[in-house]
Design an enzyme around this catalytic site. Structure first.
Site, PDB file in Angstrom:
ATOM      1  N   ASP A  68      97.684   7.647 -19.288  1.00 42.32           N
ATOM      2  CA  ASP A  68      97.321   7.112 -17.976  1.00 42.32           C
ATOM      3  C   ASP A  68      96.514   8.136 -17.181  1.00 42.32           C
ATOM      4  OD1 ASP A  68      98.659   4.900 -18.638  1.00 42.32           O
ATOM      5  OD2 ASP A  68     100.325   5.158 -17.223  1.00 42.32           O
ATOM      6  N   ALA A  69      96.921   9.407 -17.304  1.00 43.42           N
ATOM      7  CA  ALA A  69      96.243  10.438 -16.519  1.00 43.42           C
ATOM      8  C   ALA A  69      94.794  10.566 -16.972  1.00 43.42           C
ATOM      9  CB  ALA A  69      96.964  11.776 -16.692  1.00 43.42           C
ATOM     10  N   TYR A 127      93.055   8.260 -18.391  1.00 45.03           N
ATOM     11  CA  TYR A 127      92.384   7.025 -17.978  1.00 45.03           C
ATOM     12  C   TYR A 127      91.946   7.135 -16.514  1.00 45.03           C
ATOM     13  CZ  TYR A 127      91.757   2.021 -17.120  1.00 45.03           C
ATOM     14  OH  TYR A 127      91.254   0.798 -16.773  1.00 45.03           O
ATOM     15  N   ASP A 128      92.881   7.606 -15.686  1.00 44.40           N
ATOM     16  CA  ASP A 128      92.555   7.764 -14.266  1.00 44.40           C
ATOM     17  C   ASP A 128      91.403   8.745 -14.082  1.00 44.40           C
ATOM     18  OD1 ASP A 128      94.449   5.951 -13.616  1.00 44.40           O
ATOM     19  OD2 ASP A 128      95.982   7.430 -13.072  1.00 44.40           O
ATOM     20  N   SER A 161     106.321 -24.928  -3.365  1.00 41.56           N
ATOM     21  CA  SER A 161     106.029 -24.285  -2.094  1.00 41.56           C
ATOM     22  C   SER A 161     106.930 -24.899  -1.032  1.00 41.56           C
ATOM     23  CB  SER A 161     104.555 -24.411  -1.756  1.00 41.56           C
ATOM     24  OG  SER A 161     104.194 -25.755  -1.784  1.00 41.56           O
ATOM     25  N   GLU A 166     116.336 -16.790   6.574  1.00 40.22           N
ATOM     26  CA  GLU A 166     115.924 -15.483   6.061  1.00 40.22           C
ATOM     27  C   GLU A 166     114.428 -15.321   6.272  1.00 40.22           C
ATOM     28  OE1 GLU A 166     116.891 -17.464   2.335  1.00 40.22           O
ATOM     29  OE2 GLU A 166     115.331 -16.224   1.395  1.00 40.22           O
ATOM     30  N   LYS A 172     110.509 -14.991   5.787  1.00 38.22           N
ATOM     31  CA  LYS A 172     109.544 -15.457   4.787  1.00 38.22           C
ATOM     32  C   LYS A 172     108.618 -14.278   4.512  1.00 38.22           C
ATOM     33  CE  LYS A 172     106.411 -19.222   3.682  1.00 38.22           C
ATOM     34  NZ  LYS A 172     105.224 -18.484   3.304  1.00 38.22           N
ATOM     35  N   ASP A 206     105.631 -12.109   3.177  1.00 39.32           N
ATOM     36  CA  ASP A 206     104.218 -12.423   2.951  1.00 39.32           C
ATOM     37  C   ASP A 206     103.706 -11.614   1.756  1.00 39.32           C
ATOM     38  OD1 ASP A 206     101.808 -13.562   3.310  1.00 39.32           O
ATOM     39  OD2 ASP A 206     101.311 -12.498   5.171  1.00 39.32           O
ATOM     40  N   GLU A 259     109.748 -12.498  -4.132  1.00 41.36           N
ATOM     41  CA  GLU A 259     108.415 -12.142  -3.641  1.00 41.36           C
ATOM     42  C   GLU A 259     108.102 -10.685  -3.943  1.00 41.36           C
ATOM     43  OE1 GLU A 259     107.267 -14.865  -2.302  1.00 41.36           O
ATOM     44  OE2 GLU A 259     105.546 -14.344  -1.035  1.00 41.36           O
ATOM     45  N   TYR A 278     114.998 -14.237  -3.819  1.00 36.31           N
ATOM     46  CA  TYR A 278     115.505 -15.239  -2.873  1.00 36.31           C
ATOM     47  C   TYR A 278     115.754 -16.597  -3.508  1.00 36.31           C
ATOM     48  CZ  TYR A 278     110.464 -16.082  -2.666  1.00 36.31           C
ATOM     49  OH  TYR A 278     109.159 -16.298  -3.004  1.00 36.31           O
ATOM     50  N   LYS A 321     117.259 -22.912   4.624  1.00 38.63           N
ATOM     51  CA  LYS A 321     117.644 -23.660   3.425  1.00 38.63           C
ATOM     52  C   LYS A 321     119.042 -24.231   3.621  1.00 38.63           C
ATOM     53  CE  LYS A 321     115.112 -20.308   0.644  1.00 38.63           C
ATOM     54  NZ  LYS A 321     115.173 -19.109  -0.191  1.00 38.63           N
ATOM     55  N   LYS A 362     107.096 -21.111  10.642  1.00 41.25           N
ATOM     56  CA  LYS A 362     106.092 -20.050  10.701  1.00 41.25           C
ATOM     57  C   LYS A 362     106.017 -19.434  12.098  1.00 41.25           C
ATOM     58  CE  LYS A 362     103.461 -19.652   7.532  1.00 41.25           C
ATOM     59  NZ  LYS A 362     102.539 -20.431   6.725  1.00 41.25           N
ATOM     60  N   CYS A 378      69.597 -32.608   6.025  1.00 42.08           N
ATOM     61  CA  CYS A 378      70.309 -31.596   5.242  1.00 42.08           C
ATOM     62  C   CYS A 378      69.528 -30.282   5.265  1.00 42.08           C
ATOM     63  CB  CYS A 378      70.468 -32.084   3.799  1.00 42.08           C
ATOM     64  SG  CYS A 378      71.130 -30.806   2.716  1.00 42.08           S
ATOM     65  N   CYS A 428      68.178 -29.593   1.458  1.00 42.44           N
ATOM     66  CA  CYS A 428      67.190 -30.386   0.722  1.00 42.44           C
ATOM     67  C   CYS A 428      66.342 -31.261   1.639  1.00 42.44           C
ATOM     68  CB  CYS A 428      67.883 -31.237  -0.347  1.00 42.44           C
ATOM     69  SG  CYS A 428      68.827 -32.600   0.336  1.00 42.44           S
ATOM     70  N   CYS A 461      74.909 -35.322   3.634  1.00 40.18           N
ATOM     71  CA  CYS A 461      73.566 -35.319   3.071  1.00 40.18           C
ATOM     72  C   CYS A 461      73.443 -36.505   2.116  1.00 40.18           C
ATOM     73  CB  CYS A 461      73.359 -34.008   2.317  1.00 40.18           C
ATOM     74  SG  CYS A 461      71.963 -34.030   1.196  1.00 40.18           S
ATOM     75  N   CYS A 519      70.061 -32.614  -4.150  1.00 43.75           N
ATOM     76  CA  CYS A 519      70.360 -31.559  -3.182  1.00 43.75           C
ATOM     77  C   CYS A 519      70.949 -30.370  -3.936  1.00 43.75           C
ATOM     78  CB  CYS A 519      71.350 -32.062  -2.133  1.00 43.75           C
ATOM     79  SG  CYS A 519      71.843 -30.761  -0.988  1.00 43.75           S
TER      80      CYS A 519
END
Ligand code: IVH
Length: 706
Positions: free
Chosen positions: A43-44, A46-47, A92, A126, A128, A130, A184, A236, A300, A324, A429, A432, A447, A453
């Site tokens: 890895d080193a 590669y970096d 979702s 609880e 949410k 992100d 998450e 969760y 829930k 939200k 439009c 076009c 259009c 177009c």
């Protein structure tokens, strides 16, 4: 690593050679990593290769290669991941924005379950998170697979990447034999800031926000890069299970914590909407100091038996909702209004803004919806924003709500420049020149150029190759645009003649930046792969207005074959005749959708494009919708009177899940009338028509849940 000259000492020619060599070595290392168990280099090392590449590019920006390896860092490399089908779909959540929405949610749940307003009913609340959701599959206590959500049914296999996340245990003790843990992946604020500082120092792209950084880091083909990124994970939820985790949501979360997962400390059991809102406010007050991004609070139903009874709508559970936080706002100047022309010919106004930070993200564009919105009225002509119109030069209030494109909420008339004139929405439009017309009842101007177009043609091609349509590997939106510009691909059919037109030499494609013999050959192979295509994907890919993935599948499973579908659509006339009647009798196909499909087949140019395309394809038939294996599949049922063991909503949802059709009134087509106490006129009508009348217990016996 070979002995190399310091970057500062390189001549231009040496730099160019070095960049070529680095691109080859990095590509080889990437390949080795994914095809062999042991990567070719550490890895080193590669970096170090990547750092040197970035440093040379910074000193000689003009030499940066089209396929520069720096461009690939942090960018999601979706093509490279194997697909994983989720045993249990990843869903979702429905959103709530207002306080009243929470009470409505509680009402709906109670009504569905037949609980009175006073009956005790517990929820969990609880944060949410992100980030991006991830499903972790453990078999006999060992982590065997990690998959992103993808479209909910199929995600990407990111197992090796997930193994590098410290919060994700690779071994569990005392877990069910089969356990899918869901949660998450996110990045904490401090880690995000440090990562962006490192990226900047290395001359690499910085990330717009922690969620993008988390997604970009998890979805790296090189798990070595993921390992170097500080990702975290909160559990969760769960998917497939061999044994239940607990009887309640809160119990299940506690169990996950005891198995070694991080669970959110702000999870709390609440006894109703008031308690939920109290907890919402508590979490909101702590939002800025949590150290990671959250965008709301998830409620829930706590009792898992009730969750099971409530079940799911098409893509969200009935037993949960995401409340939200309010959108984030900022004021800025509207510099211009541009018009974009989309796949369905819609002219969409886009606000070009003086860049402004809204909730941590720099926003320079926002949607203005349509001409009415700009003029300050809604689709019925009623005023919005107090009737204030939007003009170029105005100060406007921009907001972002969750993931969606920024919008403009308001305009400050006191700061309007003297010379700002009302915005005249184009009637031709901009791409076009064809007339752009607005049909009665449509809020959008379109259009009329159709496939002549260029904007529509390109957008339709992009749709055609998109994931749910033809999904041709190596032919994404960017390539389609370039091929269109070059005149190589103007219609979908052109994609399938590319190989023939290029001949075996591939000279032109090879001469294009970024395309070698191998990648061109891969592209042709990927195109050939799609010459066989299921009917539903083809119908969806045609990009007809109002025809989404779901309706394309409905059409495909009704007509089964392309020949039958094509014949019916050719014969059908809007609003009349047996073909129209058959089309609009399909459950889920309304007049608007049917009109759009029938009209498409009647337009000469569209028709030619479709025929030319289909000539290159072998369209796979779609079997009739897998018949649900139940005694009531295909039957029409009516419920009446009081049901005692379930609510009406529950009865309807369960019957539909078993393939039955639930109607509101009794007719000769009714197969069963399920009558509870108090059944009145419907029972009489059923008797008159000779419809089978059964009680609730008989119904439950019939569907096998007595
Ligand atoms: S529960 C069946 N709980 O929000 C429902 N989701 O908008 C499963 N999310 O896809 C989801 N925090 O990625 C749940 N505490 C939480 C969450 C959460 C974030 C995400 C998740 C989901 C999305 C839905």
């Amino acid at each position: 690593m070979t002995d190399v000259k310091p970057v500062e000492a390189l001549s231009q020619a040496e730099a160019r050679r070095d960049l070529d060599r680095l691109a080859r070595q990095i590509a080889a290392a990437n390949r080795a990593y994914h095809t062999e168990d042991a990567p070719g280099i550490t890895d080193a090392d590669y970096d170090a290769l990547k750092r040197r590449n970035a440093a040379i590019e910074a000193r000689f920006p003009g030499l940066k290669r089209a396929d520069s390896p720096t461009e690939q860092v942090g960018a999601p490399l979706a093509e490279g991941f194997a697909k994983v089908r989720h045993d249990v779909r990843m869903l979702s959540l429905e959103n709530a924005f207002e306080l009243g929405d929470v009470a409505d949610f509680d009402d709906r749940v109670r009504k569905y379950l037949g609980l009175s307003a006073e009956a005790p009913l517990l929820y969990t609340a609880e944060p949410k998170i992100d980030g991006l959701s991830l499903s972790l599959r453990y078999e006999n206590g060992l982590l065997v697979r990690a998959a992103t959500r993808g479209d909910g049914e199929t995600g990407e296999n990111v197992t090796e990447n997930a193994r590098t996340i410290a919060d994700i245990p690779s071994v569990l003790s005392g877990a069910p034999d089969l356990l899918e843990v869901r949660g998450e992946v996110y990045m904490a604020h401090a880690d995000f800031a440090a990562l962006n500082a490192r990226q900047a120092a290395a001359g690499e792209k910085s990330f717009a926000n922690p969620r993008n950084a988390a997604a970009g880091s998890l979805r790296q083909l090189d798990a070595g890069i993921t390992a170097a990124r500080p990702l975290r994970f909160f559990a969760y939820a769960w998917g497939a299970l061999s044994d239940p985790l607990a009887d309640t949501q809160s119990g299940a979360i506690a169990r996950l914590a005891s198995l070694g997962f991080q669970t959110n400390p702000l999870t709390q059991v609440c006894d109703g909407p008031d308690a939920l809102l109290d907890h919402y406010r508590r979490i909101e007050a702590q939002r800025a100091t949590l150290g990671y991004d959250i965008d709301g609070v998830v409620y829930k139903v706590d009792d898992l038996a009730l969750q099971r009874r409530l079940g799911f709508r098409s893509s969200t559970p009935r037993w949960a909702i995401a409340h939200k936080f309010p959108a984030e706002l900022a004021w800025t100047r509207l510099e211009a209004i541009d018009i974009q022309v989309g796949r369905t010919a819609a002219l969409s106004p886009v606000a070009r803004l003086a860049p402004v930070t809204v909730g941590g993200v720099v926003v320079a564009n926002a949607t203005l919806h349509n001409e009415d919105y700009i003029a300050g009225r809604d689709s019925r002509g009623d005023p919005i924003r107090g009737g204030r119109d939007i003009r170029v030069g105005d100060w406007v209030q921009v907001y972002r709500a969750g993931d969606v494109i920024p919008k403009i909420a308001d305009v400050d008339l006191s700061r309007r420049p003297q010379d700002a004139g009302t915005y005249a929405f184009p009637v031709a439009c901009p791409r076009c020149g064809s007339d752009a017309i607005r049909e009665a009842g449509d809020s959008v101007r379109r259009c009329t150029g159709g496939l002549i177009c260029p904007a529509q043609a390109v957008e339709r091609l992009k749709h055609f190759v998109s994931r749910a349509a033809f999904d041709i590997e190596g032919l994404g939106a960017k390539q389609v645009e370039a091929f269109y510009e070059d005149g190589w691909v103007r219609t979908p059919a052109d994609i399938f003649t590319l190989r023939d037109r290029f001949g075996s030499g591939l000279q032109q494609l090879r001469n294009r930046e970024g395309w070698g013999d191998k990648s061109a050959e891969n592209l042709f192979a990927a195109i050939d792969d799609r010459r066989r295509i299921p009917l539903n994907r083809l119908i969806f890919a045609l990009g007809m207005r109002h025809v989404g993935e779901v309706s394309a599948s409905l059409l495909a499973s009704h007509y089964h074959s392309w020949a039958a579908f094509e014949a019916a659509m050719t014969a059908a006339r809007v609003g009349e005749g047996p073909d129209w009647a058959e089309l609009t009798a399909i459950d889920g196909v309304g007049d608007v959708l049917a009109t759009s499909v029938v009209m498409t087949f009647q337009q000469e140019r569209e028709r030619q494009a479709i025929d030319a395309l289909v000539a290159h394809l072998q369209v796979q038939e779609v079997a009739a919708r897998a018949p649900v294996d139940s005694a009531v599949a295909g039957k029409t049922v009516v419920f009446t009177g009081t049901l005692e063991r379930m609510t009406r909503a529950e009865a309807k949802a369960r019957a539909e899940a078993l393939g039955a059709k639930v109607a509101g009134s009794v007719s000769a087509k009714t197969d069963y009338l399920v009558a509870g106490p108090g059944a009145g006129s419907k029972a009489a009508k059923a008797a008159e028509l000779g419809v089978t009348v059964i009680d609730e217990d008989a119904w439950l016996a019939l569907i096998g849940t007595a």
